[in-house]
Design an enzyme around this catalytic site. Structure first.
Site, PDB file in Angstrom:
ATOM      1  CG  ASN A 166      49.044  -6.160  15.178  1.00 13.31           C
ATOM      2  OD1 ASN A 166      49.540  -6.863  14.505  1.00 13.31           O
ATOM      3  ND2 ASN A 166      49.897  -4.908  15.652  1.00 13.31           N
TER       4      ASN A 166
ATOM      5  CD  GLN B 181      50.905  -0.678  12.320  1.00 12.38           C
ATOM      6  OE1 GLN B 181      50.980   0.116  11.015  1.00 12.38           O
ATOM      7  NE2 GLN B 181      50.417  -0.108  13.485  1.00 12.38           N
TER       8      GLN B 181
ATOM      9  CG  ASP C 161      47.854   1.349  16.670  1.00 12.99           C
ATOM     10  OD1 ASP C 161      48.142   2.285  16.287  1.00 12.99           O
ATOM     11  OD2 ASP C 161      48.236   0.208  16.185  1.00 12.99           O
TER      12      ASP C 161
ATOM     13  CB  CYS D 181      59.997   7.955  -1.579  1.00 10.35           C
ATOM     14  SG  CYS D 181      59.797   6.205  -1.407  1.00 10.35           S
TER      15      CYS D 181
ATOM     16  CB  CYS E  82      57.881   0.223  -6.238  1.00  8.03           C
ATOM     17  SG  CYS E  82      57.826   0.926  -4.775  1.00  8.03           S
TER      18      CYS E  82
ATOM     19  CB  CYS F 240      56.957   8.235  -7.948  1.00 11.66           C
ATOM     20  SG  CYS F 240      55.887   7.259  -6.608  1.00 11.66           S
TER      21      CYS F 240
ATOM     22  CB  CYS G 217      50.339   6.639  12.402  1.00 15.32           C
ATOM     23  SG  CYS G 217      48.784   6.837  12.554  1.00 15.32           S
TER      24      CYS G 217
ATOM     25  CD  GLU H 142      38.459  -1.221  14.942  1.00 12.13           C
ATOM     26  OE1 GLU H 142      37.957  -0.548  14.054  1.00 12.13           O
ATOM     27  OE2 GLU H 142      39.447  -1.159  15.588  1.00 12.13           O
TER      28      GLU H 142
END
Length: 445
Positions: free
Chosen positions: A309, A275, A373, A91, A170, A88, A399, A325
């Site tokens: 948010n 998120q 963000d 991760c 998972c 997988c 991110c 936005e």
């Protein structure tokens, strides 16, 4: 005329296996080595290890490779806890403890940002972190049905591949979502054409689990009901010809989550960005308010505002908040959320922030503080315009460390100082580290 096409030859070493000694790791905890005068980025490898690796890409200046066998393991290497880890791609770092993962990600990020910006040191604050298991309230599962073998695979894509790795458990998913791995595959397989289902988008809101079933051919009402019997809060997306997102039942509860510390409830629609890690999101919002020290004199501009948010929490304390936005339906959702929370000092507008900003009313306002963000691509095109606002403080939530470093260099070039920086472990056991940074404009004497 007949034109003959020849398959492109693989570039250089692509597809070959090589033996590498790993010298260090980068900000995504890829091992770094050298092979034939090229730097090699090797997933699944740690500093000090000797590995056999499959070359995935051979470019003029570098190689990308994946570890297929560890010949000499590092002392910190451990056995992954998930039985699906080797197949997988969800991760990447389970062969390290979560603390070691965070340390290596921050070390690599520190080197990247200092190299890109020229800063001698960075003002690191404590890592924002939470539980490393069952943290995902949202996930997208791929679905693949092999018509020849009649085998169904539901899961995440394998690393560096389009192949769906079938999973039955998972440890990253919220307990509300994990039953989908066993309940929904039999429903898909029972369809006359299982191959019409392409993805399952899972998310939880409060104590309710939802699913969006994506399909390429129209599902009958009876077929949709099969899903809803196993998963009552079901939506369907992709009906032939109209691509409508619709709930199975008209009275399906509107999804919503709560920022408990700020007493804010945010409704959202499937497809809206939220998120993934609910607990980390709450910490992000709380820390943003603390770092900015928002008060009743502040006028705040929130860029890439989504459904509100950050905007609505800021509006609890600021004089006014203006959210911008790019997605029109999320602008409307943010406005609805402001009304639901009784916040008349928060307003929202739509704009593509990466293009030259429009001569809009919101741009005529003087802002004391700015929050942004952006997505992984960062704020290129927007960050130059943010800098010209000359706000006293800019809070940047990122991110992607690489695009953050690029954008930070712009702000520093306009006279801002990097006052605080924190790693955000939004996705434990993956190579991703998010960031929260506070930039301040020095006061004039």
């Amino acid at each position: 005329m007949v034109t003959l096409y020849k398959a492109k030859a693989k570039a250089g070493l692509t597809g070959a296996t090589v033996t590498l000694d790993i010298d260090s790791t980068d900000y995504e905890v890829n091992g770094l080595s050298r092979y034939q005068q090229k730097i090699a980025f090797v997933s699944g490898a740690l500093k000090g290890e000797k590995v056999r690796a499959l070359v995935l890409e051979d470019k003029p200046g570098f190689l990308k490779a994946r570890t297929i066998k560890v010949l000499a393991p590092a002392a910190e290497r451990q056995q992954p806890f998930c039985p699906h880890f080797s197949q997988c791609g969800g991760c990447q770092l389970q062969y390290l403890s979560n603390n070691q993962q965070s340390q290596l990600k921050q070390q690599g990020t520190d080197q990247l940002i200092r190299h890109q910006t020229g800063l001698a040191s960075l003002p690191w604050q404590p890592m924002i972190s939470g539980p490393d298991r069952h943290y995902r309230r949202k996930a997208r599962l791929g679905v693949w049905y092999d018509k020849k073998t009649r085998q169904l695979s539901v899961g995440f894509r394998a690393e560096g591949s389009k192949t769906i790795s079938a999973i039955t458990e998972c440890s990253m998913l919220s307990p509300l979502l994990t039953p989908a791995l066993t309940l929904l595959p039999p429903v898909i397989k029972a369809l006359p054409e299982p191959a019409v289902i392409t993805h399952l988008e899972l998310f939880s809101a409060g104590e309710r689990p939802y699913v969006v079933v994506r399909h390429v051919k129209t599902l009958t009402a009876a077929q949709q009901q099969l899903f809803s019997q196993s998963w009552p809060q079901a939506y369907f997306l992709g009906d032939a010809g109209n691509n409508l997102l619709q709930p199975w039942q008209a009275d399906t509860p509107v999804p919503a989550y709560t920022l408990a510390e700020q007493n804010i409830q945010l409704q959202f629609q499937p497809g809206d960005f939220i998120q993934v890690n609910e607990q980390i999101n709450q910490q992000l919002v709380t820390q943003a308010l603390a770092w900015l020290n928002v008060n009743a004199d502040d006028t705040v501009l929130d860029l890439y505002a989504g459904i509100g948010n950050f905007s609505l929490a800021l509006a609890r304390y600021a004089k006014t908040v203006q959210g911008i936005e790019g997605v029109a339906k999320m602008v409307q959702q943010a406005a609805t959320n402001a009304e639901l929370n009784g916040l008349s000092n928060a307003s929202f507008a739509q704009a593509d922030l990466h293009l030259p900003w429009p001569a809009a009313p919101w741009l005529k306002q003087r802002y004391t503080k700015v929050v942004l963000d952006p997505a992984r691509a960062g704020a290129q095109g927007a960050i130059e315009q943010v800098a010209t606002l000359k706000a006293a403080q800019i809070l940047y939530v990122s991110c992607n460390a690489a695009t953050f470093a690029r954008d930070a260099k712009v702000l520093l070039g306009h006279g801002y100082q990097l006052q605080k920086l924190a790693g955000v472990d939004m996705f434990p056991h993956t190579s991703h580290l998010e960031l929260m940074a506070l930039f301040s404009m020095p006061a004039k004497n």
